[in-house]
Enzyme design. Structure first.
Site, PDB file in Angstrom:
ATOM      1  N   TYR A   9       0.920  -1.160  -0.206  1.00  0.00           N
ATOM      2  CA  TYR A   9      -0.089   0.080  -0.258  1.00  0.00           C
ATOM      3  C   TYR A   9       0.854   1.305   0.106  1.00  0.00           C
ATOM      4  O   TYR A   9       1.769   1.497   0.747  1.00  0.00           O
ATOM      5  CB  TYR A   9      -1.005   0.071   1.317  1.00  0.00           C
ATOM      6  CG  TYR A   9      -1.771   1.254   1.267  1.00  0.00           C
ATOM      7  CD1 TYR A   9      -3.013   1.614   0.496  1.00  0.00           C
ATOM      8  CD2 TYR A   9      -1.398   2.341   1.922  1.00  0.00           C
ATOM      9  CE1 TYR A   9      -3.546   2.581   0.309  1.00  0.00           C
ATOM     10  CE2 TYR A   9      -1.927   3.541   1.892  1.00  0.00           C
ATOM     11  CZ  TYR A   9      -3.209   3.642   1.268  1.00  0.00           C
ATOM     12  OH  TYR A   9      -4.078   5.018   1.255  1.00  0.00           O
ATOM     13  N   LYS A  54       2.741   9.972   8.154  1.00  0.00           N
ATOM     14  CA  LYS A  54       1.673   9.544   9.413  1.00  0.00           C
ATOM     15  C   LYS A  54       2.660  10.168  10.688  1.00  0.00           C
ATOM     16  O   LYS A  54       1.985  11.239  11.075  1.00  0.00           O
ATOM     17  CB  LYS A  54       2.014   8.023   9.278  1.00  0.00           C
ATOM     18  CG  LYS A  54       1.114   7.529   8.097  1.00  0.00           C
ATOM     19  CD  LYS A  54       0.613   6.230   8.355  1.00  0.00           C
ATOM     20  CE  LYS A  54      -0.937   6.068   7.589  1.00  0.00           C
ATOM     21  NZ  LYS A  54      -0.789   5.337   6.325  1.00  0.00           N
TER      22      LYS A  54
HETATM   23  C1  LIG Z   1      -0.646   5.891   4.751  1.00  0.00           C
HETATM   24  C2  LIG Z   1       0.308   5.384   3.947  1.00  0.00           C
HETATM   25  C3  LIG Z   1       0.444   6.103   2.700  1.00  0.00           C
HETATM   26  C4  LIG Z   1      -0.250   7.100   2.294  1.00  0.00           C
HETATM   27  O1  LIG Z   1      -0.301   8.422   3.216  1.00  0.00           O
HETATM   28  P1  LIG Z   1      -1.251   9.553   3.358  1.00  0.00           P
HETATM   29  O2  LIG Z   1      -0.941  10.502   4.270  1.00  0.00           O
HETATM   30  O3  LIG Z   1      -2.494   8.682   3.645  1.00  0.00           O
HETATM   31  O4  LIG Z   1      -1.530   9.831   1.907  1.00  0.00           O
HETATM   32  C5  LIG Z   1       1.539   5.730   1.794  1.00  0.00           C
HETATM   33  N1  LIG Z   1       2.354   4.415   2.221  1.00  0.00           N
HETATM   34  C6  LIG Z   1       2.343   3.894   3.347  1.00  0.00           C
HETATM   35  C7  LIG Z   1       3.138   2.724   3.774  1.00  0.00           C
HETATM   36  C8  LIG Z   1       1.171   4.113   4.144  1.00  0.00           C
HETATM   37  O5  LIG Z   1       1.185   3.427   5.387  1.00  0.00           O
END
Ligand SMILES: *Cc1c(COP(=O)(O)O)cnc(C)c1O
Length: 427
Positions: A145, A275
């Site tokens: 993801y 994050k």
């Molecule tokens: C959450 C996440 C994203 C995307 O980040 P957003 O701030 O939601 O756009 C990308 N890569 C990984 C591994 C993630 O966990």
């Protein structure tokens, strides 16, 4: 919140991955402090999600609040085009010193997905700039993801990421099977052969390998062996690909190391963080790369400019809070906290293994996952969790928690007990 406001929410406001035609219930939260979310009704819930990996120090943190107040009274925002400011410079200095040595250049992005977009642009511009324009595809592993914007989506797992919805629009990249070897299993050289074969066959068209190191997050909550990552690094070197490590979920201690790449002692050419970067206060992410990649892009077409520049790039408020969050991390308490959470998760979630409804239980760092045999009824499960005083948001067949590092053992037990109870008799 009034009932009419809740009805308004259901009728007019999309939540992440929801339908306005058949909306799921939403719970009004009035405030949050430490590990607790307080609902409008006054009920307090122990937060198992850290608001999706981000609130590592807990909510409403006095030090982060103080810095945010100070910065907002100074300058909440200023454009980054042609202007710089102390919070951004401070943050980038810290990011460069915290991350592996070769990483030396920073792009401040406004969300994780954008950090991934920028990483992909860096890789493609790098290859064009050195006369290898045919190296314009990415290779990745299934069950990954990387975000919700189009380039990021194009390297998410094709099934989980619903690629068929966007056929003809999404760029086509190259997928290797997801690693099957778990962190504690004995390494076999055959574990890397599928990826090795794909890269050896297609390297002339491959710009970079992008993956989440060790922990595949939202694409399946899977953990894999560090040797896989070491071997992947070697393949990138051998076949002249950049390695992009997406540490947006794993960065800043969650896996027991500051960055998950450290489990394999490797350094990527491009690193994405997000994050937890601001301790969950606001949206901010960053893409780091090496001097070599930065200079190669700098000598390329288009005046050597990296082609990205969001309006809210380097937002001072977010940068100041990120610095304060990194100050808390620098004190080092996270190491014991994550180790203690990990040990407790292993001890208390293992009971779930005996349930006939459970397919797998796994723990890595401060991440606990129970995979059910069947998809979970999210609304029903969430109702049961709220009644038990915990906030856990399942997806698919997965119940998973990654609580704030500051959680106390009794609070963590509330989460694991709620999960155990659900596992024995799913609602
Ligand atoms: C959450 C996440 C994203 C995307 O980040 P957003 O701030 O939601 O756009 C990308 N890569 C990984 C591994 C993630 O966990």
């Amino acid at each position: 919140m009034q009932l009419t406001d809740l009805a308004f929410d259901q009728r007019h406001i999309w939540h992440p991955y929801t339908s306005l035609t058949s909306p799921l219930p939403t719970y009004p939260v009035a405030s949050a402090k430490g590990v607790y979310l307080t609902l409008d009704t006054g009920e307090q819930l122990v937060d198992g999600m850290s608001s999706w990996w981000s609130t590592i120090h807990g909510y409403n943190h006095p030090e982060l609040n103080a810095v945010a107040h100070k910065q907002i009274d100074t300058m909440a925002h200023v454009m980054f085009g042609g202007i710089t400011h102390a919070p951004a410079v401070e943050l980038c200095k810290r990011l460069i010193s915290l991350t592996p040595e070769p990483l030396d250049a920073v792009f401040l992005a406004d969300s994780g997905s954008i950090a991934v977009e920028v990483a992909i642009k860096m890789a493609l511009q790098f290859q064009v700039s050195r006369g290898k324009a045919n190296k314009n595809k990415l290779v990745t592993i299934r069950q990954g993801y990387h975000g919700d914007t189009f380039a990021a989506m194009s390297v998410c797992d094709p099934v989980n990421g619903m690629h068929e919805l966007f056929t003809g629009v999404l760029p086509q990249h190259v997928f290797a099977p997801a690693p099957q070897i778990k962190p504690d299993e004995e390494w076999r050289d055959s574990d890397i052969s599928a990826l090795a074969e794909i890269i050896s066959e297609q390297h002339e068209n491959l710009a970079a390998l992008i993956l989440e190191p060790i922990v595949q997050g939202a694409g399946g909550m899977r953990f894999y062996h560090p040797e896989y990552l070491r071997q992947a690094r070697k393949l990138c070197d051998k076949y002249d690909l950049l390695l992009i490590a997406d540490e947006i979920a794993t960065g800043f201690g969650r896996t027991g190391k500051l960055f998950a790449c450290e489990h394999a002692n490797i350094s990527p050419d491009i690193l994405c963080v997000g994050k937890a970067l601001t301790g969950g206060y606001m949206t901010l992410a960053a893409t780091l790369t090496t001097r070599h990649v930065a200079d190669t892009i700098g000598g390329g077409p288009g005046g050597g400019n990296l082609m990205h520049g969001p309006t809210f790039m380097g937002n001072p408020l977010a940068c100041a809070v990120a610095c304060a969050s990194l100050d808390i991390i620098a004190k080092g308490a996270w190491q014991q906290q994550v180790a203690a959470i990990s040990a407790q998760l292993k001890a208390e979630l293992s009971a779930c293994r005996t349930s006939e409804y459970v397919a797998d239980v796994r723990v890595f760092g401060a991440i606990g996952v129970v995979e059910m045999q069947r998809p979970i009824d999210v609304a029903a499960a969430q109702k049961q969790f709220v009644a038990a005083g915990v906030w856990i948001r399942p997806f698919g067949k997965l119940l998973y928690i990654m609580p704030p590092y500051i959680i106390e053992p009794e609070q963590l037990s509330m989460l694991t007990h709620a999960i155990s109870k659900y596992c024995q008799a799913p609602v």
